[in-house]
Design a protein around this motif. Sequence first.
Motif, short mmCIF file in Angstrom:
data_model
loop_
_atom_site.label_atom_id
_atom_site.label_comp_id
_atom_site.label_asym_id
_atom_site.label_seq_id
_atom_site.Cartn_x
_atom_site.Cartn_y
_atom_site.Cartn_z
N ALA A 138 15.32 11.77 29.38
CA ALA A 138 16.45 11.98 28.48
C ALA A 138 15.99 12.64 27.19
O ALA A 138 16.66 13.51 26.64
CB ALA A 138 17.13 10.64 28.19
N VAL A 139 14.82 12.23 26.68
CA VAL A 139 14.36 12.76 25.41
C VAL A 139 13.89 14.21 25.58
O VAL A 139 14.02 15.03 24.66
CB VAL A 139 13.27 11.85 24.82
CG1 VAL A 139 11.88 12.35 25.11
CG2 VAL A 139 13.49 11.68 23.33
N GLU B 19 11.81 3.48 32.26
CA GLU B 19 10.99 4.11 31.22
C GLU B 19 10.90 5.61 31.42
O GLU B 19 10.91 6.38 30.45
CB GLU B 19 9.57 3.53 31.23
CG GLU B 19 9.46 2.12 30.72
CD GLU B 19 8.01 1.65 30.78
OE1 GLU B 19 7.16 2.22 30.08
OE2 GLU B 19 7.72 0.72 31.57
N ARG C 199 13.14 7.48 33.04
CA ARG C 199 14.43 8.07 32.76
C ARG C 199 14.59 8.26 31.25
O ARG C 199 15.20 9.22 30.78
CB ARG C 199 15.54 7.17 33.30
CG ARG C 199 15.90 7.48 34.76
CD ARG C 199 17.00 6.57 35.27
NE ARG C 199 16.46 5.37 35.87
CZ ARG C 199 16.80 4.13 35.55
NH1 ARG C 199 17.67 3.92 34.59
NH2 ARG C 199 16.25 3.11 36.18
N GLU C 200 14.02 7.35 30.50
CA GLU C 200 14.08 7.45 29.06
C GLU C 200 13.35 8.70 28.58
O GLU C 200 13.85 9.45 27.74
CB GLU C 200 13.44 6.20 28.45
CG GLU C 200 14.08 5.72 27.19
CD GLU C 200 13.69 4.30 26.86
OE1 GLU C 200 13.37 3.52 27.78
OE2 GLU C 200 13.70 3.96 25.67
N ARG C 201 12.16 8.90 29.10
CA ARG C 201 11.41 10.08 28.69
C ARG C 201 12.11 11.36 29.12
O ARG C 201 12.14 12.36 28.39
CB ARG C 201 9.99 10.01 29.30
CG ARG C 201 9.05 11.13 28.92
CD ARG C 201 8.88 11.30 27.43
NE ARG C 201 8.53 10.08 26.72
CZ ARG C 201 7.28 9.64 26.55
NH1 ARG C 201 6.27 10.33 27.01
NH2 ARG C 201 7.06 8.52 25.90
#
Lengths: 188, 188
Positions: free
Chosen positions: A119-120, A113, A115-117
């Motif tokens: 990336a954004v 989760e 890593r997702e943030r």
Amino acid sequence: MGRWEPNARGRLEEAALALFAERGFEQVTVAEIAGRAGLTERTFYRHFADKREVLFPDSSPLVTGFAAAIEAAPPAAEPMATVAEVLGTVAEFFTGRHAYSRQRTAVIAANAELREREAVKLAWLVDTLAAGLRRRGVAEPAASLAAEAGVAVFKVAHAQWVAEPEPRDLGELMRRALIELKSLTGAG
Amino acid sequence: MGRWEPNARGRLEEAALALFAERGFEQVTVAEIAGRAGLTERTFYRHFADKREVLFPDSSPLVTGFAAAIEAAPPAAEPMATVAEVLGTVAEFFTGRHAYSRQRTAVIAANAELREREAVKLAWLVDTLAAGLRRRGVAEPAASLAAEAGVAVFKVAHAQWVAEPEPRDLGELMRRALIELKSLTGAG
DNA sequence: CGGTTGATGTCAGGCACTGACATCACGCCG
DNA sequence: CGGCGTGATGTCAGTGCCTGACATCAACCG
């Protein structure tokens, strides 16, 4: 003295990073973070949009500095020259933050989760950089491509920087990565 | 005849895209998606890790084709030549999917959570491409930089492709973007 | 001194997601 | 033919993230 202890936001950020480093992101509830900071869960959500955001403050030196660096960069005919200028400014924001950056990067790498943030947020850097270039007269798709290339250089150099226990010169790593990229694309 | 209607996973994907396009991602509950597909919420989560993942199937042509394209690309001395080869193969997977791609892209663009998942999938493409290049003998940081450059070209070209109501040649858009990128980095 | 402001607390509730257990057509094996 | 395992699904209970509505109360202001 105020009615409440000062710097509630900062206390929440500290408590969260400490707990995440100890037990991992998923094993920590928002109520625990708030409790450690002497606050309630509801107040946590008045400072941060969600649980992840506590690790990605909009007030971070990177975010605030990035936009400013684009406007401050001297005019240049070549888009990539402007990008190089911005990267140089960005590198300065990381000086003295190597140990902190390593801990934060380790926490993020350990959780999907987060890593997702991450990336954004990097995508936000691309968009911001591209918008800045467009405002300086660079056309599409050159502006987007130059922005993507710039953030790619940043990502690679930053990864190298945090990979080693002792801090190297981040600006130097970025310059070398940019040269490498030029070499790669120029040879084709 | 089986005990259940066939292709539960596909029915869930269809139901989800239709409902998201109608009312937006946040205004749809997982129970509603499952109900429209004739299933229960619990079963939805047996097919997809979370609500967003229904729009990003691992079985998608892009994901499955990408890894295969890297291995299938002929040996080349220049990393960017391999990248160009992979991009050409990827472009083929989008032929005939222009209308679908436009709807899906519109749904994703309208929601921050979905943009987040999209960003992480693109990061996966970068990592997969970089790993493929390393396996072919490309050293770091050249492999990562070439991969970043390749996915940047893909992103920009794909954005141009879905921006227009009539499909253009995606492969051609990618070739032009790559040339533009070379021009940008080469001129510095 | 009374009214306003703003950060915080309290409470109720929706929804995403998960673990545990039940169901039952299908197909295999004896 | 009949029992039995298998596997996709259903049911249920529960946790935790996140939000809206309302209450509280020190500090400030006129």
